[in-house]
Design a protein around this motif. Structure first.
Motif, PDB file in Angstrom:
ATOM      1  N   GLU A 190      -0.964  -1.786 -11.361  1.00  0.00           N
ATOM      2  CA  GLU A 190       0.399  -1.930 -10.848  1.00  0.00           C
ATOM      3  C   GLU A 190       0.894  -3.368 -11.058  1.00  0.00           C
ATOM      4  OE1 GLU A 190       2.092  -0.447  -6.838  1.00  0.00           O
ATOM      5  OE2 GLU A 190       2.066  -2.632  -6.662  1.00  0.00           O
ATOM      6  N   SER A 191       0.018  -4.329 -10.776  1.00  0.00           N
ATOM      7  CA  SER A 191       0.429  -5.732 -10.916  1.00  0.00           C
ATOM      8  C   SER A 191       0.831  -6.020 -12.353  1.00  0.00           C
ATOM      9  CB  SER A 191      -0.711  -6.678 -10.520  1.00  0.00           C
ATOM     10  OG  SER A 191      -1.113  -6.399  -9.217  1.00  0.00           O
ATOM     11  N   LYS A 223       0.832  -1.216   0.000  1.00  0.00           N
ATOM     12  CA  LYS A 223       0.000   0.000   0.000  1.00  0.00           C
ATOM     13  C   LYS A 223       0.866   1.266   0.000  1.00  0.00           C
ATOM     14  CE  LYS A 223      -4.005  -2.121   2.170  1.00  0.00           C
ATOM     15  NZ  LYS A 223      -4.789  -2.252   3.406  1.00  0.00           N
ATOM     16  N   ASN A 245      -4.736  -4.555  -7.162  1.00  0.00           N
ATOM     17  CA  ASN A 245      -4.163  -3.355  -7.804  1.00  0.00           C
ATOM     18  C   ASN A 245      -3.756  -3.794  -9.218  1.00  0.00           C
ATOM     19  OD1 ASN A 245      -2.874  -1.038  -8.547  1.00  0.00           O
ATOM     20  ND2 ASN A 245      -1.653  -0.827  -6.677  1.00  0.00           N
ATOM     21  N   ASP A 299       4.540   3.988  -5.159  1.00  0.00           N
ATOM     22  CA  ASP A 299       4.119   3.477  -6.460  1.00  0.00           C
ATOM     23  C   ASP A 299       5.236   2.580  -6.995  1.00  0.00           C
ATOM     24  OD1 ASP A 299       3.207   3.023  -8.994  1.00  0.00           O
ATOM     25  OD2 ASP A 299       2.641   5.122  -9.366  1.00  0.00           O
TER      26      ASP A 299
END
Ligand code: IMP
Ligand code: ZN
Length: 360
Positions: free
Chosen positions: A221-222, A188, A218, A191
């Motif tokens: 991002e993943s 969390k 996410n 970035d």
């Protein structure tokens, strides 16, 4: 846990099984015994001592109430393991404990850490871990130990570059203990995109990379992290569409056959997976995608690698032959060279002939 004869057979089988551990953070792997010994030596008041002890090794039901809670535990552990002497002891004990659990090849990972109070620098921290690994070789333990340096996503990109530089220098050593980079930390925070150039550079310079990703939902991002084509994925809990991931990510991971490090107890205890049978190990295993069982932090998550095999066997009805194959195939996903893989394969063949001929 049922005590039927079958389940007892599986349990003793998993305890005896030769195993490969590929996802173990040193500080979260500290055993309760080692942790208590280190605490006793520290000059802290009784109240503080009791609270650190119960936060880290309290009853299973009370330790974690939310996913982020484990990230509050790590700094407490770091407060106790804060000197070269302590990190040397923890590394040595963790290696011996994995060896006692029939782990024949172990990739440890750890975040180089500086502690102003004890004048420990990131370099001296890593040098101490390496000396504990080298000394364990002299004890003739039946375990081959390698090291990945971790980049904590809550730190800075500058530190990440320094970590990769340090890993590259150490990887050039003839003993070949340092073999790669791990990307971890609270998903969390920050970035992950900012760290992609560093990770991509590490990979292109010949270091292997294992990337924690999709520990929470996410998908963007993943997917960005998946596209670096990591050599292995840590967790990947929320990668597939049934849990909020992208089908595109699944296809990419399958196309590149990126092995997934599955840490069942860690995910259950940190509440990132609600139920054993829902663990994503099942999703990938059923599609014959490369998976490897791992402990993540056998101290913090109070587990063992044998225990992970037992859990997988029970949840997904794995036979002894399937458990054997799961362990043997893990050799293909190690970061060490082909010579080491060949050596491990013949070790597995020898153990199967000598100790498992009558059971499997
Ligand atoms: P260390 O790197 O040996 O100090 O091990 C503890 C560190 O590993 C933590 O501070 C985190 O950065 C990382 N870590 C351990 N478990 C997890 C996890 O499940 N997800 C992400 N990071 C983790
Ligand atoms: Zn991890």
């Amino acid at each position: 846990m049922s005590s039927s004869p079958h389940s007892q057979d599986i349990e003793s089988f998993c305890l005896k099984l030769p195993k490969i551990e590929l996802h173990a953070h040193i500080n979260s792997s500290v055993s309760e015994k080692t942790f208590r010994e280190l605490l006793r030596k520290k000059d802290v008041g009784d109240g503080q001592l009791a609270s650190v002890e119960s936060s880290v090794f309290g009853p299973k039901e009370t330790t974690f109430k939310a996913f982020d809670d484990c990230f509050d535990i790590f700094p407490l552990i770091h407060k106790v393991i804060d000197s070269p002497e302590a990190i040397y002891k923890v590394t040595s004990d963790v290696i011996a404990e994995f060896e006692a659990d029939q782990v024949k090849y172990l990739e440890l990972r750890t975040t180089p850490r500086e502690e102003l109070l004890t004048s420990m620098t990131r370099r001296s921290y890593v040098a101490t871990v390496l000396s504990a690994i080298k000394d364990s070789k002299k004890k003739n333990l039946d375990i081959d130990v390698r090291l990945l340096l971790s980049i904590d996503r809550k730190s800075t990109v500058k530190i990440a570059w320094e970590t990769v530089l340090m890993a590259s220098e150490l990887a050039a050593d003839s003993d070949r203990i340092v073999i790669g980079i791990d990307f971890s930390g609270n998903p969390k925070i920050n970035d992950a995109k900012d760290f992609i150039p560093v990770l991509a550079h590490a990979k292109s310079s010949g270091l292997k990379i294992s990337v924690h990703l999709a520990e929470i939902v996410n998908p963007l991002e993943s997917h960005q992290l998946v596209e670096i084509v990591p050599d292995r994925i840590g967790h990947g809990t929320y990668l597939h569409p049934e849990v909020g991931g992208l089908q595109e990510s699944v296809e990419f991971v399958k196309k590149h056959k990126i092995p997934i490090e599955c840490c069942i107890s860690s995910n259950l205890r940190s509440l990132s997976v609600a139920k054993l049978k829902l663990h994503h190990f099942g999703y990938w295993y059923k599609q014959s995608h490369p998976v490897v069982l791992a402990t993540d932090g056998k101290g913090v998550f109070q587990c063992s690698l044998s225990g992970e095999y037992i859990l997988a066997a029970k949840a997904f009805q794995l036979s002894q032959e399937e458990l054997w194959q799961l362990s043997e195939k893990s050799i293909d996903y190690i970061f060490a060279d082909d010579k080491t893989k060949k050596k491990l394969k013949s070790q597995w063949a020898e153990i199967r002939n000598s100790k498992f001929q009558k059971t499997i």
